[in-house]
Design an enzyme around this catalytic site. Structure first.
Site, PDB file in Angstrom:
ATOM      1  CB  SER A 143       4.876   7.574  -1.239  1.00  0.00           C
ATOM      2  OG  SER A 143       3.474   7.748  -1.165  1.00  0.00           O
ATOM      3  CE1 TYR A 171       4.451   2.029  -0.309  1.00  0.00           C
ATOM      4  CE2 TYR A 171       2.904   3.718   0.416  1.00  0.00           C
ATOM      5  CZ  TYR A 171       3.789   3.223  -0.521  1.00  0.00           C
ATOM      6  OH  TYR A 171       4.035   3.938  -1.674  1.00  0.00           O
TER       7      TYR A 171
END
Length: 253
Positions: free
Chosen positions: A138, A151
């Site tokens: 990401s 995360y």
């Protein structure tokens, strides 16, 4: 059967990987928790593209999941030619406010199972010409993320691991790439409680476009789809870390 394994294939980016690989004529192994969705997608792809599709229900939050998945592949006599480590999830909130078990499950899915599955499949991948691994990281991998600390940290691991593996496997013919999308139109935002954040309100990229760019550039170590995402990553590299982490916190407030 020679096939590409796609984890988290029941929706979003994983589903798009399955669809675009099917168009290219690849046989597939689709992996996710929701078997009904996998079977519906698999039936459609088999009929439309004349390929073989194996569907395996697997919860990668279980410590034994990767071992069980590889055993299932061996039982079904699947020779893996590519691996898409797409399964993963996030959640928004301060570390102390989120369930400890949910955060540990996040590390298990995003990090531990990814490494476990990659390690178990590597010997076979090294025997196949033009094999590849795409690990879905990401843009979150490039800075710390207040309000989504675990995360962001998990995706930083995926990026670093993938870059190192890219170099290690150059001589073995296995291409390794870290896909680093930004906000994407998928189930991720609702699952992570992020639909109302500034990050997602500022606009998203389609999962179809993300995957198209990922597959086209799968021999590059890092793939950042979308000009906006690329510019944000480079701006973050040029800014002090204090600024980038505060900005990340604001975007997820």
């Amino acid at each position: 059967m020679r096939a590409v394994v796609v984890t988290g294939a029941s929706a979003g980016i994983g589903e798009q990987f399955a669809r675009q690989l099917a168009v290219a004529g690849h046989h597939l192994v689709l992996v996710a928790r929701r078997l009904d969705r996998l079977e519906a997608l698999g039936s459609e792809l088999q009929e439309r593209h004349n390929i073989q599709v194996v569907c395996i229900a697997c919860d990668l939050a279980k410590p034994s999941a990767a071992e069980e998945l590889v055993a299932a592949l061996a039982e079904k006599q699947v020779e893996v030619t590519g691996l898409i480590n797409n399964a993963g999830f996030g959640d928004r909130g301060f570390v102390e406010a989120l369930s400890l078990q949910r955060q540990l499950d996040m590390i298990q899915v995003n990090v531990t199972s990814l490494v476990d599955l990659t390690w178990r499949l590597l010997p076979g991948l090294k025997k196949v010409a033009n094999s590849f691994i795409i690990n879905v990281a990401s843009t979150a991998a490039f800075q710390a993320g207040p309000n989504m600390a675990v995360y962001y940290a998990s995706k930083a691991f995926v990026l670093s691991f993938s870059e190192a593996l890219h170099e290690e496997l150059k001589g073995d013919g296995v291409a390794v790439s870290a896909l680093c999308p930004g906000a994407t139109d998928s189930e991720f935002a609702s699952e992570a409680n992020m639909t109302e954040t500034m990050l997602f309100k500022a606009g998203t990229m389609s999962a179809e476009d993300v995957v198209r760019k990922a597959l086209a550039a799968r021999r590059r170590a890092i793939v950042i789809p979308g000009l906006k995402n690329l510019l944000l990553v480079w701006m973050g590299k040029l800014s002090p870390r204090m600024i980038t982490r505060r900005l990340a916190g604001i975007l997820q407030a």
